[in-house]
Scaffold this motif. Structure first.
Motif, mmCIF file in Angstrom:
data_model
loop_
_atom_site.group_PDB
_atom_site.id
_atom_site.type_symbol
_atom_site.label_atom_id
_atom_site.label_comp_id
_atom_site.label_asym_id
_atom_site.label_seq_id
_atom_site.Cartn_x
_atom_site.Cartn_y
_atom_site.Cartn_z
ATOM 1 N N ALA A 32 0.767 -1.161 -0.009
ATOM 2 C CA ALA A 32 -0.049 -0.096 -0.022
ATOM 3 C C ALA A 32 0.883 1.086 -0.117
ATOM 4 O O ALA A 32 1.685 1.410 0.807
ATOM 5 N N GLY A 33 0.564 2.054 -1.034
ATOM 6 C CA GLY A 33 1.401 3.425 -0.916
ATOM 7 C C GLY A 33 2.215 3.492 -1.952
ATOM 8 O O GLY A 33 2.822 4.509 -2.465
ATOM 9 N N ASP A 34 2.565 2.043 -2.705
ATOM 10 C CA ASP A 34 3.607 2.169 -3.856
ATOM 11 C C ASP A 34 3.205 3.101 -5.081
ATOM 12 O O ASP A 34 1.882 3.212 -5.056
ATOM 13 N N VAL A 35 3.885 3.278 -5.648
ATOM 14 C CA VAL A 35 3.601 4.067 -7.169
ATOM 15 C C VAL A 35 4.176 3.098 -8.307
ATOM 16 O O VAL A 35 5.385 2.885 -8.451
ATOM 17 N N LEU A 36 3.258 2.756 -9.236
ATOM 18 C CA LEU A 36 3.735 2.000 -10.266
ATOM 19 C C LEU A 36 4.083 2.626 -11.208
ATOM 20 O O LEU A 36 3.708 3.820 -11.785
ATOM 21 N N VAL A 37 5.351 2.444 -11.560
ATOM 22 C CA VAL A 37 6.466 3.401 -12.412
ATOM 23 C C VAL A 37 6.469 2.323 -13.641
ATOM 24 O O VAL A 37 6.985 1.263 -13.675
ATOM 25 N N ILE A 38 6.095 2.747 -14.917
ATOM 26 C CA ILE A 38 5.854 1.889 -15.896
ATOM 27 C C ILE A 38 6.713 2.532 -16.925
ATOM 28 O O ILE A 38 6.718 3.687 -17.458
ATOM 29 N N ASP A 39 7.556 1.690 -17.681
ATOM 30 C CA ASP A 39 8.459 1.908 -18.579
ATOM 31 C C ASP A 39 7.806 1.290 -19.908
ATOM 32 O O ASP A 39 7.930 0.338 -20.204
ATOM 33 N N ASN A 40 7.290 2.406 -20.681
ATOM 34 C CA ASN A 40 6.993 1.848 -22.133
ATOM 35 C C ASN A 40 7.995 2.537 -23.148
ATOM 36 O O ASN A 40 7.422 2.868 -24.112
ATOM 37 N N GLY A 41 9.148 2.772 -22.880
ATOM 38 C CA GLY A 41 10.108 3.512 -23.722
ATOM 39 C C GLY A 41 9.848 4.835 -24.386
ATOM 40 O O GLY A 41 10.289 5.188 -25.160
ATOM 41 N N GLY A 42 8.817 5.254 -23.664
ATOM 42 C CA GLY A 42 8.479 6.803 -24.207
ATOM 43 C C GLY A 42 8.003 6.677 -25.544
ATOM 44 O O GLY A 42 7.746 7.824 -26.279
ATOM 45 N N ARG A 43 7.268 5.637 -25.823
ATOM 46 C CA ARG A 43 6.623 5.360 -27.076
ATOM 47 C C ARG A 43 5.302 6.505 -27.336
ATOM 48 O O ARG A 43 4.543 6.747 -26.446
ATOM 49 N N THR A 44 5.002 6.763 -28.560
ATOM 50 C CA THR A 44 4.263 7.909 -28.725
ATOM 51 C C THR A 44 2.914 7.260 -29.747
ATOM 52 O O THR A 44 2.105 8.136 -30.126
ATOM 53 N N ASP A 45 3.283 5.895 -30.041
ATOM 54 C CA ASP A 45 2.448 5.262 -31.125
ATOM 55 C C ASP A 45 1.356 4.436 -30.278
ATOM 56 O O ASP A 45 0.646 3.662 -31.121
ATOM 57 N N GLU A 46 1.336 4.172 -28.976
ATOM 58 C CA GLU A 46 0.405 3.475 -28.368
ATOM 59 C C GLU A 46 0.214 3.863 -26.910
ATOM 60 O O GLU A 46 1.113 4.481 -26.386
ATOM 61 N N ALA A 47 -1.257 3.612 -26.650
ATOM 62 C CA ALA A 47 -1.091 3.964 -24.926
ATOM 63 C C ALA A 47 -0.893 2.389 -24.392
ATOM 64 O O ALA A 47 -1.337 1.431 -24.819
ATOM 65 N N CYS A 48 -0.387 2.472 -23.288
ATOM 66 C CA CYS A 48 0.157 1.426 -22.618
ATOM 67 C C CYS A 48 -0.844 1.106 -21.158
ATOM 68 O O CYS A 48 -0.887 -0.129 -20.544
ATOM 69 N N VAL A 49 -1.544 2.312 -20.711
ATOM 70 C CA VAL A 49 -2.404 1.923 -19.620
ATOM 71 C C VAL A 49 -3.980 2.722 -19.877
ATOM 72 O O VAL A 49 -3.764 3.494 -20.788
ATOM 73 N N GLY A 50 -4.915 1.835 -19.362
ATOM 74 C CA GLY A 50 -6.266 2.446 -19.335
ATOM 75 C C GLY A 50 -6.989 2.335 -18.267
ATOM 76 O O GLY A 50 -6.517 2.162 -17.099
ATOM 77 N N ASP A 51 -8.297 2.431 -18.276
ATOM 78 C CA ASP A 51 -9.173 2.290 -17.108
ATOM 79 C C ASP A 51 -8.940 1.018 -16.266
ATOM 80 O O ASP A 51 -8.920 1.032 -15.134
ATOM 81 N N LEU A 52 -9.066 -0.149 -16.993
ATOM 82 C CA LEU A 52 -8.792 -1.236 -16.322
ATOM 83 C C LEU A 52 -7.674 -1.584 -15.534
ATOM 84 O O LEU A 52 -7.581 -2.033 -14.517
ATOM 85 N N ALA A 53 -6.569 -1.253 -16.119
ATOM 86 C CA ALA A 53 -5.115 -1.173 -15.285
ATOM 87 C C ALA A 53 -5.279 -0.203 -14.119
ATOM 88 O O ALA A 53 -4.833 -0.592 -13.148
ATOM 89 N N VAL A 54 -5.716 0.877 -14.377
ATOM 90 C CA VAL A 54 -5.829 1.898 -13.238
ATOM 91 C C VAL A 54 -6.604 1.386 -12.241
ATOM 92 O O VAL A 54 -6.500 1.510 -11.004
ATOM 93 N N LEU A 55 -7.762 0.911 -12.488
ATOM 94 C CA LEU A 55 -8.635 0.073 -11.507
ATOM 95 C C LEU A 55 -7.934 -1.075 -10.669
ATOM 96 O O LEU A 55 -8.154 -0.975 -9.395
ATOM 97 N N GLU A 56 -7.353 -1.517 -11.379
ATOM 98 C CA GLU A 56 -6.686 -2.708 -10.766
ATOM 99 C C GLU A 56 -5.662 -2.285 -10.088
ATOM 100 O O GLU A 56 -5.381 -2.728 -8.871
ATOM 101 N N ALA A 57 -4.995 -1.185 -10.272
ATOM 102 C CA ALA A 57 -3.834 -0.512 -9.362
ATOM 103 C C ALA A 57 -4.581 -0.001 -8.310
ATOM 104 O O ALA A 57 -3.956 -0.129 -7.017
ATOM 105 N N ARG A 58 -5.581 0.544 -8.192
ATOM 106 C CA ARG A 58 -6.330 1.173 -7.158
ATOM 107 C C ARG A 58 -6.723 0.107 -6.105
ATOM 108 O O ARG A 58 -6.361 0.111 -5.052
ATOM 109 N N ALA A 59 -7.064 -1.207 -6.812
ATOM 110 C CA ALA A 59 -7.511 -2.405 -6.116
ATOM 111 C C ALA A 59 -6.361 -2.890 -5.178
ATOM 112 O O ALA A 59 -6.496 -3.431 -4.063
#
Length: 230
Positions: A65-92
């Motif tokens: 609890a209290g961790d921050v998920l730090v995601i490395d997607n290489g700074g890509r600008t051609d795709e999104a790597c997180v959306g609502d489901l991933a964020v809801l799961e992170a909150r849970a």
């Protein structure tokens, strides 16, 4: 850690790193919270993205609890790597927020969820790839030229993101608080009519520099107690 960060900012943390001799690791410019005004601070929970959400689920299974998920997607600008489901799961999982070296999607849903999410913008397209996973997938996350892991604390707000070694975070926050107090006093005095040039005895600095070209403004500020550039 978020409580300790309250009332501070990433610019103050960055200045404090310089003052304390802690290597400054700031995220590349341009990262913003999905909802303006959000702030997050906590232990780095790293994850490198390869095109599939399973790496996030695995990382979240290790979350405290209290961790921050730090995601490395290489700074890509051609795709999104997180959306609502991933964020809801992170909150849970009890995560305090997400910091993404890349893009997000589902912006209205993320704003409604309310969990702080920092990224470089939005993109409707999700990943259409599946790359080979590296051994460091859950050990470290690259963020621009920097690398962060569970031994680091991440601070994020409207101005950006800064990573600080956990063992030095207390020292850095104490210095940030001191710098902030000085700057608030300086701002108050400017509003009351005492210019920054007057506060820093700028004419004296110019005279000293004229006599000794090696004399720097930073040296002068240390002598006068100013916080600018410190």
């Amino acid at each position: 850690m978020l409580e300790a960060f309250a009332g501070l900012s990433t610019p103050l943390v960055a200045d404090a790193c310089v003052r304390c001799g802690v290597p400054l690791r700031a995220a590349p410019a341009g990262i913003r919270p999905v909802a303006a005004g959000q702030q997050v601070a906590g232990r780095v929970l790293p994850a490198r993205h390869y095109g599939s959400v399973d790496v996030f689920l695995e990382a979240l299974s290790r979350a405290v609890a209290g961790d921050v998920l730090v995601i490395d997607n290489g700074g890509r600008t051609d795709e999104a790597c997180v959306g609502d489901l991933a964020v809801l799961e992170a909150r849970a999982a009890g995560v305090a927020g997400l910091v993404v070296w890349g893009l997000h999607r589902d912006t209205p849903e993320l704003a409604a969820i309310g969990l702080p999410v920092f990224s470089y913008g939005s993109c409707p397209a999700g990943p259409g790839r599946l790359d080979e996973r590296e051994p460091e997938a859950l050990a470290t996350a690259r963020f621009g030229e920097h690398v962060a892991g569970s031994e680091d604390i991440v601070f994020a707000d409207d101005d950006g993101v800064v990573f600080v070694p956990a063992g030095q975070a207390g020292q850095v926050l104490a210095a940030a608080r001191q710098i902030g107090e000085v700057e608030r006093d300086q701002a108050r005095m400017i509003r009351e009519g005492q210019t920054l040039r007057q506060q820093t005895a700028f004419d004296d600095y110019l005279a000293r520099r004229g006599a000794d070209p090696s004399y720097t403004f930073r040296q002068h500020l240390r002598r006068t107690g100013g916080a600018i550039e410190e």
